[in-house]
Write an enzyme that holds these catalytic residues in place. Structure first.
Site, PDB file in Angstrom:
ATOM      1  N   LYS A 140    -100.359 -34.533 -13.981  1.00  0.00           N
ATOM      2  CA  LYS A 140     -99.138 -35.448 -13.593  1.00  0.00           C
ATOM      3  C   LYS A 140     -97.712 -34.757 -13.801  1.00  0.00           C
ATOM      4  O   LYS A 140     -96.951 -34.479 -12.791  1.00  0.00           O
ATOM      5  CB  LYS A 140     -99.127 -36.706 -14.112  1.00  0.00           C
ATOM      6  CG  LYS A 140    -100.262 -37.714 -13.828  1.00  0.00           C
ATOM      7  CD  LYS A 140    -100.255 -39.165 -14.510  1.00  0.00           C
ATOM      8  CE  LYS A 140    -100.604 -39.171 -16.146  1.00  0.00           C
ATOM      9  NZ  LYS A 140    -101.500 -38.627 -16.710  1.00  0.00           N
ATOM     10  N   ARG A 165     -98.560 -48.001 -16.577  1.00  0.00           N
ATOM     11  CA  ARG A 165    -100.163 -47.521 -17.170  1.00  0.00           C
ATOM     12  C   ARG A 165    -100.928 -48.808 -17.578  1.00  0.00           C
ATOM     13  O   ARG A 165    -102.038 -48.867 -18.212  1.00  0.00           O
ATOM     14  CB  ARG A 165     -99.906 -46.941 -18.612  1.00  0.00           C
ATOM     15  CG  ARG A 165     -99.925 -45.209 -18.498  1.00  0.00           C
ATOM     16  CD  ARG A 165     -99.853 -45.033 -20.107  1.00  0.00           C
ATOM     17  NE  ARG A 165    -100.115 -43.859 -20.103  1.00  0.00           N
ATOM     18  CZ  ARG A 165     -99.572 -42.642 -20.270  1.00  0.00           C
ATOM     19  NH1 ARG A 165     -98.292 -42.562 -19.835  1.00  0.00           N
ATOM     20  NH2 ARG A 165    -100.188 -41.433 -20.590  1.00  0.00           N
ATOM     21  N   ARG A 209    -103.099 -27.385 -23.698  1.00  0.00           N
ATOM     22  CA  ARG A 209    -101.747 -27.607 -23.230  1.00  0.00           C
ATOM     23  C   ARG A 209    -100.730 -26.948 -24.173  1.00  0.00           C
ATOM     24  O   ARG A 209    -100.696 -27.158 -25.204  1.00  0.00           O
ATOM     25  CB  ARG A 209    -101.589 -29.016 -22.899  1.00  0.00           C
ATOM     26  CG  ARG A 209    -100.190 -29.305 -22.729  1.00  0.00           C
ATOM     27  CD  ARG A 209    -100.047 -30.577 -22.082  1.00  0.00           C
ATOM     28  NE  ARG A 209    -100.327 -31.898 -22.675  1.00  0.00           N
ATOM     29  CZ  ARG A 209    -100.479 -33.005 -22.259  1.00  0.00           C
ATOM     30  NH1 ARG A 209    -100.088 -33.344 -20.838  1.00  0.00           N
ATOM     31  NH2 ARG A 209    -100.778 -34.189 -22.842  1.00  0.00           N
ATOM     32  N   ARG A 239     -98.456 -30.221 -28.403  1.00  0.00           N
ATOM     33  CA  ARG A 239     -98.170 -31.781 -28.759  1.00  0.00           C
ATOM     34  C   ARG A 239     -98.915 -32.331 -29.710  1.00  0.00           C
ATOM     35  O   ARG A 239    -100.169 -32.051 -30.068  1.00  0.00           O
ATOM     36  CB  ARG A 239     -98.324 -32.485 -27.545  1.00  0.00           C
ATOM     37  CG  ARG A 239     -97.069 -32.820 -26.679  1.00  0.00           C
ATOM     38  CD  ARG A 239     -97.334 -33.497 -25.347  1.00  0.00           C
ATOM     39  NE  ARG A 239     -98.121 -34.728 -25.378  1.00  0.00           N
ATOM     40  CZ  ARG A 239     -98.414 -35.191 -24.372  1.00  0.00           C
ATOM     41  NH1 ARG A 239     -97.973 -35.079 -23.169  1.00  0.00           N
ATOM     42  NH2 ARG A 239     -98.783 -36.542 -24.432  1.00  0.00           N
ATOM     43  N   ARG A 263    -106.916 -41.665 -26.238  1.00  0.00           N
ATOM     44  CA  ARG A 263    -106.038 -41.842 -25.083  1.00  0.00           C
ATOM     45  C   ARG A 263    -106.938 -42.177 -23.668  1.00  0.00           C
ATOM     46  O   ARG A 263    -106.672 -42.847 -22.763  1.00  0.00           O
ATOM     47  CB  ARG A 263    -105.193 -40.592 -24.868  1.00  0.00           C
ATOM     48  CG  ARG A 263    -104.103 -40.868 -25.847  1.00  0.00           C
ATOM     49  CD  ARG A 263    -103.678 -39.572 -26.186  1.00  0.00           C
ATOM     50  NE  ARG A 263    -102.989 -38.675 -25.069  1.00  0.00           N
ATOM     51  CZ  ARG A 263    -102.802 -37.424 -24.948  1.00  0.00           C
ATOM     52  NH1 ARG A 263    -103.229 -36.488 -26.021  1.00  0.00           N
ATOM     53  NH2 ARG A 263    -102.290 -37.000 -23.850  1.00  0.00           N
TER      54      ARG A 263
END
Ligand code: ADP
Ligand code: AMP
Length: 214
Positions: A14, A89, A128, A161, A172
């Protein structure tokens, strides 16, 4: 009014795609995750509250994120359109968004549902890396920077992160399935949803998105 929602599990791409759409169509990327991380960094009261949920891989309470988005959508740069990345969400967030957009005379035109194989998500999120200065996104294997640990665009250092570690990622993904996936049905009811196969080459996925938006 080019109001766009990017829907998809954590790691679907996203943020990666939102940055490109934002640059190409000159509309802002509204990432609730980025805004919450900024509040955490600034040590605001909201940031301290949000952090307790984010560290567990949980969702921040609806009223907090709805308030953030309601304020943000009123900024002048949203006049031509906007890309919501990571919001809504939950069903209550989607219902609140319907009320907010109606009150502000704005409209969601397209909901892009990014679809990726579940098993790819963990590897994407573990690898990431984000630029501390400009927010550019990388992946150690799939989209590596030219010099290790340094941003191609601005040269600043890249970080991982806090919530991109395996146990938090698992939480998550569970929360995605429980609270966010039902939004696909919610938006099917509006006729605005378009699914995008979001595995494979980042540029090819972006080209598919542009075709849908044009
Ligand atoms: P989201 O915002 O949906 O959580 P990101 O855009 O941050 O997802 O992407 C998660 C990670 O996967 C990043 O490291 C990004 O570079 C990488 N990524 C994004 N799109 C692809 C793709 N099509 N193939 C492989 N890796 C990707
Ligand atoms: P993201 O950057 O989109 O992966 O979001 C990071 C974290 O911020 C999530 O795991 C949640 O804890 C929180 N968050 C971001 N957006 C929302 C939202 N719309 N509703 C609830 N929590 C959110």
């Amino acid at each position: 009014m080019m109001g766009i929602i990017l829907l998809g599990p954590p790691g679907a791409g996203k943020g990666t795609q939102a940055k490109r759409i934002s640059a190409a169509f000159s509309i802002p990327q509204i990432s609730t995750g980025d805004m919450l991380r900024e509040a955490v960094k600034n040590g605001t009261e909201m940031g301290r509250l949000a952090k307790t949920y984010m560290d567990q891989g949980g969702l921040v309470p609806d009223e907090v994120v709805i308030g953030i988005v309601r304020d943000r959508l009123q900024a002048p740069d949203c006049g031509k359109g906007f890309i919501l990345d990571g919001f809504p969400r939950t069903i209550p967030q989607a219902e609140a968004l319907d009320r907010v957009t109606a009150a502000l005379a704005k409209e969601i035109r397209t909901v892009l549902s990014l679809e990726v194989d579940e098993k790819e998500l963990m590897e994407r999120l573990c690898g990431r890396r984000t630029c501390t200065a400009c927010g550019a996104m990388y992946h150690v294997r799939f989209n590596p920077p030219k010099a290790e640990g340094k941003c191609d665009k601005c040269g600043s250092s890249l970080i991982q992160r806090d919530d991109d570690k395996e146990e938090t990622i698992l939480a998550r993904l569970v929360n995605y399935r429980k609270s966010t996936e039902p939004l696909i049905r919610y938006y099917k009811g509006t006729g605005k949803i378009r699914s995008v196969r979001a595995s494979g080459d980042i540029d090819a996925i972006y080209a598919d998105i542009v075709k849908i938006l044009q």
